[in-house]
Scaffold this active site. Sequence first.
Site, mmCIF file in Angstrom:
data_model
loop_
_atom_site.group_PDB
_atom_site.id
_atom_site.type_symbol
_atom_site.label_atom_id
_atom_site.label_comp_id
_atom_site.label_asym_id
_atom_site.label_seq_id
_atom_site.Cartn_x
_atom_site.Cartn_y
_atom_site.Cartn_z
ATOM 1 N N SER A 288 -10.768 -4.435 -5.393
ATOM 2 C CA SER A 288 -10.445 -5.809 -5.039
ATOM 3 C C SER A 288 -9.476 -6.452 -6.035
ATOM 4 O O SER A 288 -8.306 -6.084 -6.092
ATOM 5 C CB SER A 288 -11.746 -6.606 -4.912
ATOM 6 N N ASP A 299 4.115 -2.266 -8.926
ATOM 7 C CA ASP A 299 5.292 -2.532 -8.097
ATOM 8 C C ASP A 299 6.446 -3.100 -8.911
ATOM 9 O O ASP A 299 7.623 -2.843 -8.610
ATOM 10 C CB ASP A 299 4.930 -3.495 -6.959
ATOM 11 N N LYS A 313 -10.486 -1.746 -1.579
ATOM 12 C CA LYS A 313 -10.927 -2.964 -0.884
ATOM 13 C C LYS A 313 -9.769 -3.960 -0.883
ATOM 14 O O LYS A 313 -9.536 -4.665 -1.857
ATOM 15 C CB LYS A 313 -12.150 -3.587 -1.559
#
Length: 424
Positions: A288, A299, A313
């Site tokens: 999460s 990224d 999740k």
Amino acid sequence: MRVVHWVGTVTLLFLLAVTFGQSMATDEERYSPLKRFSQVLDLVERYYVQDVDRNEMIQGAIRGMLQELDPHSSFMTQDAFREMQIDTSGEFTGIGIEISLVEGRLTVVSPIEDTPAFREGLKSGDHILEIDGQSTQDITIMDAVKLIRGPRGTTVDLTILSKGDTVPRTVTISRDVIPMHTVKLFELEPGVVLVRLTSFKETTMDDLREALDRFDLDQRVGLILDLRNNPGGLLNQAVAVADAFLHEGKIVYTKGRSAQAEMNFDASRNVLDKETPMVVLINAGSASASEIVAGALQDHGRALILGEQTFGKGSVQTIIPLADGSGIKLTTAVYYTPNGRSIQAKGIDPDISVPFVALSDDQREGRMPLVREGDLIRHLETGPIPPDQRDHPRPQVLEMLERDNQLRLALEMVKAMPRLKALR
């Protein structure tokens, strides 16, 4: 003209009739299931062998309805709703695990570090088959939490089936106060800082800022952010932590059916450290909010991600209070990393995949101890001992490195990153 107009009029009437018919059909489709529910409720109240409580039956129906949606949507009774509020902001007693329903089985997402569950060896992926002898088949998350939590000093028996085992084992765990401080900091070597985040609570960003302030920015030569076995928590805290290391760009965005569910979070330039070479440690217990942070840093190329694939999740739950003090936790959106990756059921793949390898007692006895100049008696001091080294004696750091192959590699990688960057 008249013909066209007439044809047009007939066509309009036909469309109106179809629309009216569709509206009637829609209403019929909408209310037919409610009528069926009312009929079943009436039949149970009339003919069931024992008296039933209507409120409990409706509550059970709501619980079942939400359970059918996904593993994370759930109904919270008044007690459960209060427990949820305590879990994110205050002190509570329990054993210290994050749990979820995975394919209908009660599963440990992650044990919280320095808690009874962690010390008893519970691991991410363990299935909880029984709680105090009561089967967890068809149990809800909230009911499981209620059974596991309890007064400090009392015990709970969990029947556990670990990955790779064919025979379950029963573990007796004493409940204790679960620590709410979510940030721990160690200096592994001069200038190389390990920051371990155990979860994302309301105080996480404040704790992180306070921890990093203990080491001057210009003295840092490497930063390791350990998100292993971090089950997640509050979305705003995940965004704040990622923001601390990113000076621009998107952090995470969400998509859902409603406009309110679509959110974008960008770096706010409140960066604490945008340049120190950085490695992030992840594993199957990272879930999460942990995945949001790892995905954003990956990224943007801000950090090297090392370890094992995360839990996966990638959904957002909204807590909605109800008028009677109960509430529902409803999945309202799916989140995406800055590059548009959905983490749901996929997780974050590390840049360098390194499984954790635990040393056996024989291996540990056979290893040469890690000794450096600073461990030698009467070694020369070049300045005052940093506060962190006073809080965490050198032997503890050596023990951490000795038993943790992922951490050892992270340390070597973060020290090598400036040289690798120069070569590139």
